[in-house]
Design an enzyme around this catalytic site. Sequence first.
Site, short mmCIF file in Angstrom:
data_model
loop_
_atom_site.label_atom_id
_atom_site.label_comp_id
_atom_site.label_asym_id
_atom_site.label_seq_id
_atom_site.Cartn_x
_atom_site.Cartn_y
_atom_site.Cartn_z
CE LYS A 14 21.28 62.09 23.87
NZ LYS A 14 21.32 63.17 25.10
NE ARG A 87 20.85 58.87 29.62
CZ ARG A 87 20.06 59.28 28.89
NH1 ARG A 87 19.22 58.87 27.89
NH2 ARG A 87 19.61 60.60 29.32
NE ARG A 124 14.08 68.47 26.95
CZ ARG A 124 14.95 67.67 26.94
NH1 ARG A 124 15.25 67.18 25.79
NH2 ARG A 124 14.85 67.01 28.16
NE ARG A 157 12.39 64.90 29.66
CZ ARG A 157 13.18 64.46 29.10
NH1 ARG A 157 13.43 64.27 27.89
NH2 ARG A 157 14.15 63.66 29.80
NE ARG A 168 17.93 64.57 32.53
CZ ARG A 168 16.97 65.53 31.81
NH1 ARG A 168 16.68 66.73 32.34
NH2 ARG A 168 17.01 65.16 30.46
P1 AMP Z 1 16.43 61.10 28.27
O1 AMP Z 1 14.86 61.49 27.65
O2 AMP Z 1 17.13 60.54 27.48
O3 AMP Z 1 16.94 62.15 28.88
O4 AMP Z 1 15.99 59.95 29.46
C1 AMP Z 1 15.42 60.42 30.94
C2 AMP Z 1 15.50 59.50 31.83
O5 AMP Z 1 15.23 58.17 31.59
C3 AMP Z 1 16.86 59.51 32.14
O6 AMP Z 1 17.39 60.69 33.15
C4 AMP Z 1 16.99 58.03 32.88
O7 AMP Z 1 16.36 58.42 34.31
C5 AMP Z 1 16.35 57.32 32.02
N1 AMP Z 1 16.95 56.73 30.90
C6 AMP Z 1 16.94 57.07 29.65
N2 AMP Z 1 17.82 56.20 28.85
C7 AMP Z 1 18.48 55.47 29.87
C8 AMP Z 1 19.54 54.36 29.80
N3 AMP Z 1 20.07 54.03 28.56
N4 AMP Z 1 19.80 54.01 30.94
C9 AMP Z 1 19.46 54.26 32.17
N5 AMP Z 1 18.53 55.03 32.33
C10 AMP Z 1 18.07 55.71 31.19
#
Ligand code: AMP
Length: 210
Positions: A14, A87, A124, A157, A168
């Site tokens: 994404k 999400r 990554r 990360r 996740r």
């Molecule tokens: P990502 O970079 O999209 O994988 O997001 C990293 C982390 O941020 C996730 O594992 C959640 O802890 C938090 N996060 C990101 N987007 C959301 C969302 N829409 N709702 C809740 N937590 C989020």
Amino acid sequence: MRVIVLLGPPGAGKGTLARELVRCADLAQFVTGDVLRDAIAHETTLGRKVREDVEAGRLVDDETVLALAREFLDSHPEGVLFDGFPRTLTQARGLSRMLRDDDELQVIYFETSEGTILSRLTARRVCLNCGRIYNMKFQPPGKDEVCDDCGQALVQRKDDTEEVIRERYRIYVEQTSPLVDFFRDKLIEVNGDQSVQEVFAILRDQLCRV
Ligand code: AMP
């Protein structure tokens, strides 16, 4: 207003696709994960509130995320590309309520296998300076662990370890995958096991509009 949502498990591609799309479509990009990581790095009130959840791979509460999304949407009437939001069903319903009848919503759904996700995410690396994403197996930088674009050191990360990736993914299946049905009539499905370049080639005509 035009709104694009990128929906799919972590590691589906994404973020990489979003970087291509903002170049060819006049949309402001909202990356929930980046906003939260930035708040954590700067130790803001928001950062302190969400740190534990983000580092453990758990979702941050809906109310917090919806407030961030609403603020961004209100300040970008030119149109928004959402990466990582919504999400949960509560967030999806919240987004639907924020949109007006004449707004155009497109949801790109990356159907991706767990094996692909694990192999992509463990390899990554990201540039914290410019946001470029690399994969040490499939798309490594020219020079070891340094960003090709801005020369900054790349980092892994904290939530890209195998244990947190599995958590996740479990949360994705439980809480986010029901959104595929919720957005059924807005959905553009792509195979996330393909490379992002292949996905972009398929979507270019449909999405690149300025
Ligand atoms: P990502 O970079 O999209 O994988 O997001 C990293 C982390 O941020 C996730 O594992 C959640 O802890 C938090 N996060 C990101 N987007 C959301 C969302 N829409 N709702 C809740 N937590 C989020």
